[in-house]
Every structure is written in C-alpha cells, then in structure tokens.
Design a protein around this motif. Structure first.
Motif, short mmCIF file in Angstrom:
data_model
loop_
_atom_site.label_atom_id
_atom_site.label_comp_id
_atom_site.label_asym_id
_atom_site.label_seq_id
_atom_site.Cartn_x
_atom_site.Cartn_y
_atom_site.Cartn_z
N LEU A 1 46.31 32.48 4.63
CA LEU A 1 47.61 31.63 4.29
C LEU A 1 47.04 30.60 3.37
N GLY A 2 45.89 30.02 3.77
CA GLY A 2 45.20 28.80 2.82
C GLY A 2 44.86 29.44 1.31
N VAL A 3 44.55 30.68 1.36
CA VAL A 3 44.35 31.26 0.05
C VAL A 3 45.49 31.05 -0.80
N ILE A 4 46.87 31.68 -0.08
CA ILE A 4 48.02 31.86 -0.94
C ILE A 4 48.30 30.49 -1.15
N PHE A 5 48.32 29.31 -0.40
CA PHE A 5 48.79 28.15 -0.69
C PHE A 5 47.88 27.34 -1.98
N ALA A 6 46.66 27.65 -1.77
CA ALA A 6 45.67 27.38 -2.67
C ALA A 6 46.14 27.73 -4.19
N CYS A 7 46.27 29.14 -3.95
CA CYS A 7 46.70 29.65 -5.43
C CYS A 7 47.87 29.46 -5.90
N VAL A 8 48.94 29.14 -5.01
CA VAL A 8 50.26 28.64 -5.67
C VAL A 8 50.15 27.19 -6.17
N TYR A 9 49.18 26.25 -5.65
CA TYR A 9 49.05 25.12 -6.15
C TYR A 9 48.45 25.21 -7.45
N ALA A 10 47.40 25.84 -7.71
CA ALA A 10 46.69 26.14 -8.92
C ALA A 10 47.55 26.68 -9.78
N LEU A 11 48.41 27.47 -9.64
CA LEU A 11 49.40 27.84 -10.53
C LEU A 11 50.31 26.61 -11.04
N LEU A 12 50.79 26.13 -10.08
CA LEU A 12 51.55 24.70 -10.49
C LEU A 12 51.02 23.63 -11.16
N ALA A 13 49.29 23.56 -10.86
CA ALA A 13 48.72 22.54 -11.69
C ALA A 13 48.04 23.13 -13.16
N GLY A 14 48.89 24.11 -13.35
CA GLY A 14 48.49 24.78 -14.81
C GLY A 14 47.21 25.66 -14.96
N CYS A 15 46.35 25.70 -13.84
CA CYS A 15 45.39 26.85 -13.82
C CYS A 15 44.10 26.21 -14.84
N SER A 16 43.90 24.81 -14.96
CA SER A 16 42.93 24.69 -15.75
C SER A 16 41.26 24.85 -15.43
N LEU A 17 40.64 24.59 -16.20
CA LEU A 17 39.31 25.03 -15.99
C LEU A 17 38.75 24.23 -14.57
N PRO A 18 38.71 22.99 -14.39
CA PRO A 18 38.48 22.47 -13.25
C PRO A 18 39.09 23.02 -11.93
N THR A 19 40.45 23.27 -12.15
CA THR A 19 41.37 24.01 -11.11
C THR A 19 40.85 25.34 -10.72
N GLN A 20 40.44 26.16 -11.69
CA GLN A 20 39.87 27.42 -11.50
C GLN A 20 38.62 27.40 -10.84
N ARG A 21 37.73 26.54 -11.10
CA ARG A 21 36.46 26.51 -10.30
C ARG A 21 36.61 25.74 -9.06
N ALA A 22 37.56 25.05 -8.54
CA ALA A 22 37.75 24.60 -7.50
C ALA A 22 38.51 25.80 -6.59
N LEU A 23 39.46 26.37 -7.02
CA LEU A 23 40.20 27.46 -6.41
C LEU A 23 38.99 28.49 -6.02
N ILE A 24 38.23 28.90 -7.00
CA ILE A 24 37.29 30.09 -6.82
C ILE A 24 36.26 29.56 -5.37
N MET A 25 36.02 28.46 -5.66
CA MET A 25 34.96 27.98 -4.34
C MET A 25 35.71 27.61 -3.28
N VAL A 26 36.93 27.47 -3.33
CA VAL A 26 37.97 27.09 -1.94
C VAL A 26 37.88 28.65 -1.42
N VAL A 27 38.31 29.47 -2.27
CA VAL A 27 38.52 31.03 -1.81
C VAL A 27 37.28 31.86 -1.23
N ILE A 28 36.26 31.45 -1.86
CA ILE A 28 34.92 31.99 -1.40
C ILE A 28 34.62 31.44 0.08
N VAL A 29 34.73 30.07 0.17
CA VAL A 29 34.58 29.45 1.52
C VAL A 29 35.48 30.15 2.54
#
Length: 802
Positions: free
Chosen positions: A318-346
């Motif tokens: 559920l955390g991955v889903i929430f993070a992905c939705v928020y990344a989409l709402l944030a425009g999925c910029s480069l810093p957002t992509q990097r942060a999302l990928i790291m959080v998903v890996i963790v």
C-alpha cells in the motif's frame, strides 16, 4: 499457500539483492550515458554496439575461469555497461533528433490533433502549454508525399496569444499552428535552452494561429493525472486568494511553480532553500508511510489477517501505491523519480526482511533513472539529488554514535559544505547562510507545512472546506518561515557569486570535499580548507593594459554588447524584454557578467528606447552597481541617479583604451528614435570597433560628412542587418575586416536582409551573425595586426545544439 509464502516464492532477492556486480554495472552505464555529453554529433551506435558485443564475449570467457583474477572481469563488466549506456543514450538521442520538425516546414501553417500535457501556464497576454501530437491533419502548402508520421507521438511546446481559450490538462484539441525547430540563444555560462528542449524530448516550438480551425475535441479523461493536478492547483488558489504563499503550496502539492514570484525565488536562492520545493525523498517517504496506517487499523480490527499476510508486506504494498500516486500528482520530475525509486527499493527490501546497503540502493536508483531517462545527467537536479543522498548516507554512517540532534546538525552542516562545488558549477553561486537557513527550514517544511498540504489533498474529494482550512494553516506556517528567510536573504553576505571555474580548480575543490569527508584524525584532512580557496579567491582572466575585448551576446532579436578593459566594464544596450516575461537582462546578461567575474558596471549606454535594446536595463540596474548610465533622450533620465545624455564629443579613456561618442549631437533633427541612437567608437590606437544601434543610411551619410576617421577593424551592423542600413558608402568609409549582426533566429523582420548580406560579401568583409554563431567574442590588442574572433556556437557546439 500463505500469502507471505507466495511473496517469498517470487525470489525477489535473486533479482535485486544478489546481483554481485550491480554497483559496477550502474557506474559503467552511468559513465556511458555521461560520455555522450562531450560529443558534437551523436556517435555511431554500430561502433559501440560492436565494442559491447566484444566485451560481452570476453566477459563470458573470463567468467568460466573461477580462479582467474577479478580485475579483468571487473574491467570487462565496466566496458559492457559503458557500451550499453552509450548505445542506449545515443539511440534515444537519435530518436529525438529524427523527430525534429523538417526545416522546410518552419514558419508555415499546419493543422495537428493532439492532447494538452501537464498544467498550462497562464501568463499576461499568453498561455504556454505542452502538446502531444496524435496526428498531422494538414501539411504546409506545397509539401507533398506521405507526411502522416511527422511529429506523430511527439511533444511540442506552444504559446497561444490571441483569442486564447481556457485550456485544461488532458484535453484533446485540433489546432492550426506555426512551428520552428528547437532553438535558443547560446552564450557561455548561461542557461542552454536548446539542451533543455532536447532533454524534455520537445521536437518543435511555436504558437497557435488565430483560426476557425481551432476547436476542443474532448474534455480530459477523468483518470488523467494532470487533470487532478490541475484541480488541486486550482483548489489551493481558490482557497487562498490573498495568501502570498499560495504559489509555494502549489509547488509543494503538485510541483506547479509558474506563479511563484521572482522575489520569492530570489529569497530561496539567497538562502539556499530552493530545494524545499522539489518533491524529495522525505515527502515520498512520508506519503509511503501513510500506507501503513490503514493496514495497521484493519489488522488490529481483524486479527485473523495476520495469518494471511504480514503487516510489513501489506503496508509496503500500500505504501508503494501511495508513493506512486503522489509521484504522479507531483509531475514525476527527476528528483521525484529518484525519491520514488529509492523508497520503492527500501519497501521491497522490507518485504524480504533484508537490509540493503545504501550504495546498492543508489546503484539501482541510478540504473532505473537512466533507463527511464538516459539524458537525465544533463540536468543539475540529477547531480544534486544523487550527491545529496549519498552524502547523507555517508555522514550518518560516520556519526552513528552521536545523539539524533547532533547527527542532524552535523549532517546539515556537512551537506551544505560538500555540495558547494556542484552548486557553484551549475549556478555560479552558493549561499553562505544556507546551513543556518536549512537548519530551520527543513524540519519546518517537512514537519509542519508538507503534512498539512498533503492532508488537504487527501480530504479535498470529501470536503473542500476542510481542505481549505488545512491549506490555510500550512500557508500561515509557511509565511512565518518565509519572514525568517526574508530576513536572512537581506544580509549582504548571504550569497557568494563566483566566476566560471576552470575544470582544474573544480577538481581541486572536489578533492577538498573528499578530504573533508575523511574520518576525524586522518592526516591531511584539514587541507580541505586550502582546496576550497579557489571558490573564494579565483578571478577570471581580463585584458592587459591597452587591450580590450568585445562580446556581442546572443539575445535573439535585440542587442547587448559588453566591452571590457583591464579594470573597467562597459555595457552597450541590454537586450530585449518580451510580454511572455522573458527578460534578457535577467536571463542572459547578468549570468554572463557573473561568470566573467564582473561585480559592477562602470558605464552603461542605452542607445535608444526600443525594447529590443533597453528591455534588460531595469534588471541590470537592480542587480549590479552601475557607476554611470548614458541614454539618448531626456525621457529616460529617471532610470538612474547618474543618468546622462550621450552626445557627440563625449570621450573618456580607460586603461589605455579610448571611448568616443559620435552620434547623436544637440543639432540632430529626426523624427525617428532609431536615427537618434547612440554611436560609439572604441579604440586602443591600433585596433578599433564601431558600435552602432539602429541608425539608417541617412545618419550613415551624416557621419561620413562629419568624421574623416571612421575606419574600424570591427563594425556592429546597423539595425540588425535591415536593408535601411549598411549602405555601400558606409562600408567603404568604415572599411571593417569583420562585421557582426545581432539578430534572432527566424525573426519576423527577415534580418539580416539578403541584400545586406550580399553587400558585405561583395566588399570582402567577414560577416558573423549571432543566429549562426551564438555569442561572439573579439580580442583587440595594441601589438597584433589582426583581431581574434571566437564564435561560441561554432566552437563549443554540442550534439543537441542547432
């Protein structure tokens, strides 16, 4: 089979955690994608494909000998991944360039159908938006053949000026547009607009024509992420119509930063807090952690769920889903992509009950980001975001025995210091007050402002009133913080600007960072202070006594020229300012002056009042000390306390270089402001340049009658190469070896006029244009017979440049 057994059966650890050479592969792939930045044209992909295949063959041979030394295998793994990175990045580059608008289509009307991407930017007099072309409906008149694939599936950037409707993200439109290939002004140490267009995958820019053809075909789909981004952005604006920080909340919520004022950006730049508006790992992690709350509640209410699925797996999913939705709402910029990928890996590591080294997380994130966007290394956010995360991990690892508040202080201080070289390279300045400002701002924003903003976003679908209340609280909190940051920014020492550093001094400063990061007590650690000195004491090279240099900056359809002597700086005209908000003084001239180490202007002359010559004046006067301002008419006398009129006979001498104003005089009578333009000649006794603005042939004949000595080695072509200037008699009187035209690419006036170009060619005069050459630099010496010319676009061209 239990759910957790099913998850374990996926063996994710064999995919992620047991890739023994992950770090090597990531570094090699990164170096390959980075190497392409040095090419003037995209490399031949077949050569590097062959190299990669050879390296793969060698790798397969060496891996068969388990007792063999690891070094050859590591070297071959790097060669394989390097070739793969270079090949992949080249392929993406070829794909973008192959989709560019055909040059024969530039400036001609075409009809296209497509979809509005992202949130349109509404400005005074225009609306700017991204548009993804679905199909070409009508090619330019006279163009035959199958053109159905031109622009199809690619993004373009458009402006809508007249009769503009209200656009919304996700809408489908039929438009009649006029386009041109990606182009931007090109100057040393300034923003490379062509590079930005290339990294964004934009294959053309242009504007919407006033036509009955333009029509909305359909509304945006309900599920379209940018539609929801726009709704949230609009809701914040409606909830906080009087709040100055509403634009900042829009940036934190959905990464919409268009309405942030120049004053707000300047405060954040001077205090080193601009990064707070990037959707960072802290924001993504905060949203991901919210995924555990409903899981904990449900598992508490229904204990039998513990037998079906562990909380850590359900919460992580559920955390991955929430993070992905928020990344989409944030425009999925480069810093957002990097942060999302790291959080998903963790979170994936949490599912497997395994700890993962930060270096491996960074390696996986690096690979994922580059696979998603191999051109990411061309942006500053890529370098700063990865460097920041790596430094935080390193500093926390060193300070694991310290108390939390001590760790926070040490990490913040260390991060601010270690990022100085990268910040200086990308932005030409760094904030001295940043460590103090961030000690306050980071916990304030992440602990107070961001949670309130996100809670407002969550409750918005259920209650706009509650969302507005939460956003109001966030705005009040942010306003208090901004009052503190405003005070910090007013300190004269808050921001340190530096000239453009040579590569060797950059390496020395990076060595200083490496030495400083050594464990306490290590020999040589305090040599880092010496390594940082170039950032504070290095000065850009200047002309010697009796020498001077001329720089005609590429400001598009306008004029901005700088003359530098051994100890003085003279600015002749300040470039254009457009209704879109672009100001060449702020965007081009000031960054260029800063990169040259110019901290004050000794004299500035505005040849006349036209906006293409005077548009940047206000920005320069506000940012730099100007000792003397010269204008051509009395209506401009209130621009500056030291303003005077430029008149024929005005002369001064700096460092062995003479400046002589030739026009206008008190007796000049004309109805044209162009013909009343200032004309000045600069000479060191051996070589000279004649700077004219927009004078016409009548003034040229007048100057020929008045002055017997007009001969100059370099001539600034009058009126951007208009056919009303540059008469044959004028060229014969001046006898220049070199002539320079300052004009914009595909400008509406057709400058320089073909007849004028032909006239210079017949006279045997070398003609340079900022359209083809970018910024033009000329060196004048009292000891050399010929002047030295450097055309920036020709000599520093990269593969993304026109």
């Amino acid at each position: 089979m239990l759910w957790h057994d099913a998850w374990l059966s996926l063996k994710l650890k064999y995919i992620i955690y047991r890739l023994n050479h992950m770090r090597i592969l990531a570094v090699g792939f990164f170096l390959g994608s980075l190497a392409i930045n040095g090419f003037t044209t995209l490399p031949n992909v077949w050569i590097y494909l062959a190299v990669g295949l050879f390296a793969c063959s060698m790798a397969s041979i060496f891996t068969r000998f388990k007792g063999f030394c690891n070094f050859p295998r590591i070297f071959i793994f790097i060669a394989v991944s390097f070739s793969a990175g270079l090949l992949y990045t080249s392929a993406v580059g070829y794909r973008i360039q192959a989709a560019y608008l055909p040059s024969t289509w530039e400036g001609k009307d075409i009809q296209i159908e497509g979809q509005v991407l992202a949130i349109p930017e509404f400005k005074t007099g225009s609306t700017r938006f991204l548009f993804k072309v679905k199909q070409l409906l009508q090619a330019p008149a006279g163009i035959t053949g199958d053109n159905s694939k031109v622009l199809q599936g690619h993004k373009i950037r458009l402006n809508w000026y007249r009769n503009r409707p209200t656009l919304h993200a996700g809408e489908r439109w039929l438009l009649q547009v006029r386009l041109k290939r990606p182009y931007g002004s090109l100057n040393p140490n300034t923003f490379d607009y062509e590079r930005w267009l290339f990294t964004q995958g934009l294959v053309a820019t242009g504007y919407v024509r006033a036509s009955d053809v333009n029509q909305r075909l359909s509304e945006s789909p309900y599920w379209w992420p940018d539609r929801w981004r726009e709704k949230i952005k609009t809701a914040i604006a409606q909830a906080l119509p009087e709040e100055a920080t509403a634009s900042l909340l829009q940036g934190l919520a959905v990464a919409y930063r268009t309405e942030i004022t120049d004053e707000q950006w300047d405060i954040m730049r001077r205090t080193g807090t601009s990064h707070l508006l990037a959707i960072s790992g802290l924001h993504i992690a905060l949203v991901a952690s919210l995924g555990f709350l409903p899981v904990l509640a449900l598992w508490f209410l229904f204990p039998q769920l513990y037998l079906r699925l562990p909380v850590r797996i359900a919460g992580s999913v559920l955390g991955v889903i929430f993070a992905c939705v928020y990344a989409l709402l944030a425009g999925c910029s480069l810093p957002t992509q990097r942060a999302l990928i790291m959080v998903v890996i963790v979170l994936l590591a949490l599912m497997q009950r395994q700890l993962m080294a930060l270096s491996r997380i960074l390696a996986l994130a690096l690979l994922a980001v580059l696979l998603f966007d191999p051109l990411a290394s061309l942006s500053a956010s890529f370098w700063l975001s990865f460097a920041a995360v790596a430094l935080i991990g390193l500093l926390l690892n060193r300070r694991h025995q310290a108390k939390p508040w001590q760790q926070w202080l040490q990490v913040q201080w260390g991060l601010s210091l270690a990022l100085i070289p990268l910040t200086a390279v990308w932005f030409g300045s760094f904030s001295l007050i940043s460590p103090i400002a961030n000690l306050i701002a980071i916990p304030w924003v992440t602990g107070s402002v961001v949670p309130l903003v996100l809670l407002g976003v969550i409750v918005l679908p259920f209650s706009a009133v509650w969302a507005a209340e939460l956003w109001w609280l966030a705005a009040q909190s942010l306003q208090v913080l901004f009052d503190i940051l405003t005070y910090f920014s007013t300190q004269t020492w808050a921001l340190w600007t530096i000239p453009a550093l040579p590569w060797y001094w950059l390496l020395v400063s990076l060595l200083g960072v490496a030495l400083w990061l050594l464990p306490a007590g290590m020999p040589g650690r305090y040599l880092s202070v010496v390594c940082f000195l170039p950032l504070f004491v290095w000065q850009a090279e200047r002309p010697q006594q009796g020498e001077f240099c001329l720089d005609v900056l590429d400001v598009g359809q306008g004029l901005a020229t700088v003359v530098r002597t051994a100890q003085h700086n003279f600015l002749f005209d300040t470039g254009p300012r457009f209704r879109s908000g672009f100001d060449s003084g702020e965007a081009i001239i000031l960054p260029w002056l800063q990169a040259q180490g110019v901290r004050s202007v000794d004299a500035m002359m505005i040849s006349h009042d036209d906006l293409d010559h005077s548009g940047g004046a206000q920005a320069i006067l506000a940012a730099l000390p100007v000792q003397q301002l010269w204008v051509n008419t009395e209506k401009q006398m209130d621009l500056h306390p030291t303003t005077g009129l430029c008149r024929a006979g005005l002369t001064w001498r700096w460092d062995g270089v003479d400046f002589t104003v030739l026009h206008p005089s008190d007796t000049t009578q004309t109805q044209s402001d162009n013909d009343f333009s200032c004309v000045i000649r600069v000479s060191n006794g051996n070589q000279s340049v004649l700077l004219v603005a927009d004078i016409a042939q009548a003034v040229e004949r007048q100057l020929i009658r008045q002055f017997s000595e007009l001969k100059s080695d370099v001539l600034l072509v009058g009126h951007h190469g208009s056919k009303t200037s540059s008469s044959a008699e004028w060229l014969q009187a001046v006898e220049p070896e070199i002539a320079i035209v300052s004009a914009g690419y595909r400008n509406a006036f057709g400058h320089p006029h073909p007849d004028v170009v032909a006239r210079y060619q017949r006279a045997g005069i070398a003609l340079f244009s900022t359209i083809d050459s970018g910024a033009i630099h000329v060196d004048f010496s009292p000891h050399v017979a010929e002047v030295k010319v450097e055309a920036y676009r020709r000599e520093h061209k990269k593969f993304w440049n026109r």
